[in-house]
Design a protein around this motif. Structure first.
Motif, PDB file in Angstrom:
ATOM      1  N   PHE A  36      39.969  64.063  63.841  1.00 31.88           N
ATOM      2  CA  PHE A  36      38.593  64.364  64.218  1.00 31.88           C
ATOM      3  C   PHE A  36      37.646  63.306  63.667  1.00 31.88           C
ATOM      4  O   PHE A  36      37.944  62.654  62.674  1.00 31.88           O
ATOM      5  N   SER A  37      36.477  63.197  64.289  1.00 27.75           N
ATOM      6  CA  SER A  37      35.417  62.302  63.821  1.00 27.75           C
ATOM      7  C   SER A  37      34.366  63.080  63.052  1.00 27.75           C
ATOM      8  O   SER A  37      33.999  64.185  63.437  1.00 27.75           O
ATOM      9  N   ASP A  38      33.889  62.463  61.977  1.00 28.33           N
ATOM     10  CA  ASP A  38      32.687  62.918  61.271  1.00 28.33           C
ATOM     11  C   ASP A  38      32.704  64.392  60.861  1.00 28.33           C
ATOM     12  O   ASP A  38      31.717  65.101  61.048  1.00 28.33           O
ATOM     13  N   VAL A  39      33.806  64.842  60.294  1.00 27.15           N
ATOM     14  CA  VAL A  39      33.877  66.215  59.791  1.00 27.15           C
ATOM     15  C   VAL A  39      33.210  66.258  58.417  1.00 27.15           C
ATOM     16  O   VAL A  39      33.512  65.448  57.544  1.00 27.15           O
ATOM     17  N   THR A  40      32.328  67.205  58.245  1.00 19.76           N
ATOM     18  CA  THR A  40      31.642  67.338  56.959  1.00 19.76           C
ATOM     19  C   THR A  40      32.538  68.076  55.961  1.00 19.76           C
ATOM     20  O   THR A  40      33.266  68.990  56.329  1.00 19.76           O
ATOM     21  N   SER A  41      32.455  67.645  54.721  1.00 18.02           N
ATOM     22  CA  SER A  41      33.292  68.259  53.685  1.00 18.02           C
ATOM     23  C   SER A  41      32.922  69.722  53.460  1.00 18.02           C
ATOM     24  O   SER A  41      33.772  70.529  53.087  1.00 18.02           O
ATOM     25  N   SER A  42      31.676  70.078  53.730  1.00 17.31           N
ATOM     26  CA  SER A  42      31.262  71.473  53.525  1.00 17.31           C
ATOM     27  C   SER A  42      31.981  72.422  54.481  1.00 17.31           C
ATOM     28  O   SER A  42      32.298  73.562  54.109  1.00 17.31           O
ATOM     29  N   VAL A  43      32.265  71.973  55.696  1.00 17.77           N
ATOM     30  CA  VAL A  43      32.986  72.818  56.650  1.00 17.77           C
ATOM     31  C   VAL A  43      34.417  73.041  56.170  1.00 17.77           C
ATOM     32  O   VAL A  43      34.933  74.162  56.214  1.00 17.77           O
ATOM     33  N   VAL A  44      35.054  71.987  55.688  1.00 19.02           N
ATOM     34  CA  VAL A  44      36.419  72.109  55.189  1.00 19.02           C
ATOM     35  C   VAL A  44      36.452  73.002  53.950  1.00 19.02           C
ATOM     36  O   VAL A  44      37.339  73.859  53.808  1.00 19.02           O
ATOM     37  N   THR A  45      35.475  72.851  53.080  1.00 21.68           N
ATOM     38  CA  THR A  45      35.389  73.703  51.892  1.00 21.68           C
ATOM     39  C   THR A  45      35.193  75.159  52.289  1.00 21.68           C
ATOM     40  O   THR A  45      35.851  76.055  51.744  1.00 21.68           O
ATOM     41  N   ASP A  46      34.308  75.409  53.258  1.00 19.33           N
ATOM     42  CA  ASP A  46      34.098  76.775  53.741  1.00 19.33           C
ATOM     43  C   ASP A  46      35.388  77.345  54.332  1.00 19.33           C
ATOM     44  O   ASP A  46      35.715  78.512  54.115  1.00 19.33           O
ATOM     45  N   ASP A  48      38.500  76.426  53.537  1.00 19.02           N
ATOM     46  CA  ASP A  48      39.448  76.622  52.439  1.00 19.02           C
ATOM     47  C   ASP A  48      39.123  77.848  51.591  1.00 19.02           C
ATOM     48  O   ASP A  48      40.027  78.467  51.028  1.00 19.02           O
ATOM     49  N   THR A  49      37.855  78.187  51.502  1.00 14.76           N
ATOM     50  CA  THR A  49      37.447  79.340  50.689  1.00 14.76           C
ATOM     51  C   THR A  49      37.276  80.616  51.514  1.00 14.76           C
ATOM     52  O   THR A  49      36.864  81.647  50.977  1.00 14.76           O
ATOM     53  N   GLY A  50      37.584  80.546  52.804  1.00  9.61           N
ATOM     54  CA  GLY A  50      37.507  81.734  53.655  1.00  9.61           C
ATOM     55  C   GLY A  50      36.110  82.124  54.062  1.00  9.61           C
ATOM     56  O   GLY A  50      35.856  83.285  54.380  1.00  9.61           O
ATOM     57  N   ASN A  51      35.204  81.162  54.076  1.00 10.89           N
ATOM     58  CA  ASN A  51      33.811  81.451  54.403  1.00 10.89           C
ATOM     59  C   ASN A  51      33.381  80.984  55.793  1.00 10.89           C
ATOM     60  O   ASN A  51      32.188  80.922  56.073  1.00 10.89           O
TER      61      ASN A  51
END
Length: 74
Positions: A36-46, A48-51
């Motif tokens: 993917f292009s330009d994925v924000t780390s906050s989305v991946v963190t959300d 990973d944390t089930g949010n």
């Protein structure tokens, strides 16, 4: 432009539903790596944390589309 790679089809489907651009799928054996292009780390963190919350029908359709696209790769 930075790329984000994952072999996790659930994460890939989530990113698709959120509107991130899937650049390509690289197939190794019977598995795909989704790039993917330009994925924000906050989305991946959300994720990973089930949010993360996604619309279930759109998510199911994304899983099906990614599975089919991976199977079509040579």
């Amino acid at each position: 432009m930075s790329n984000f790679e994952t072999q996790d089809i659930v994460l890939a489907a989530t990113l698709k539903v959120f509107g991130f651009k899937l650049d390509r799928i690289e197939k190794t054996g019977n598995k795909g790596t989704f790039i993917f292009s330009d994925v924000t780390s906050s989305v991946v963190t959300d994720f990973d944390t089930g949010n993360c919350k996604v619309e279930p029908i759109a998510f199911n359709n994304a899983i099906k589309a990614l599975t089919t696209a991976t199977r079509r790769q040579i």
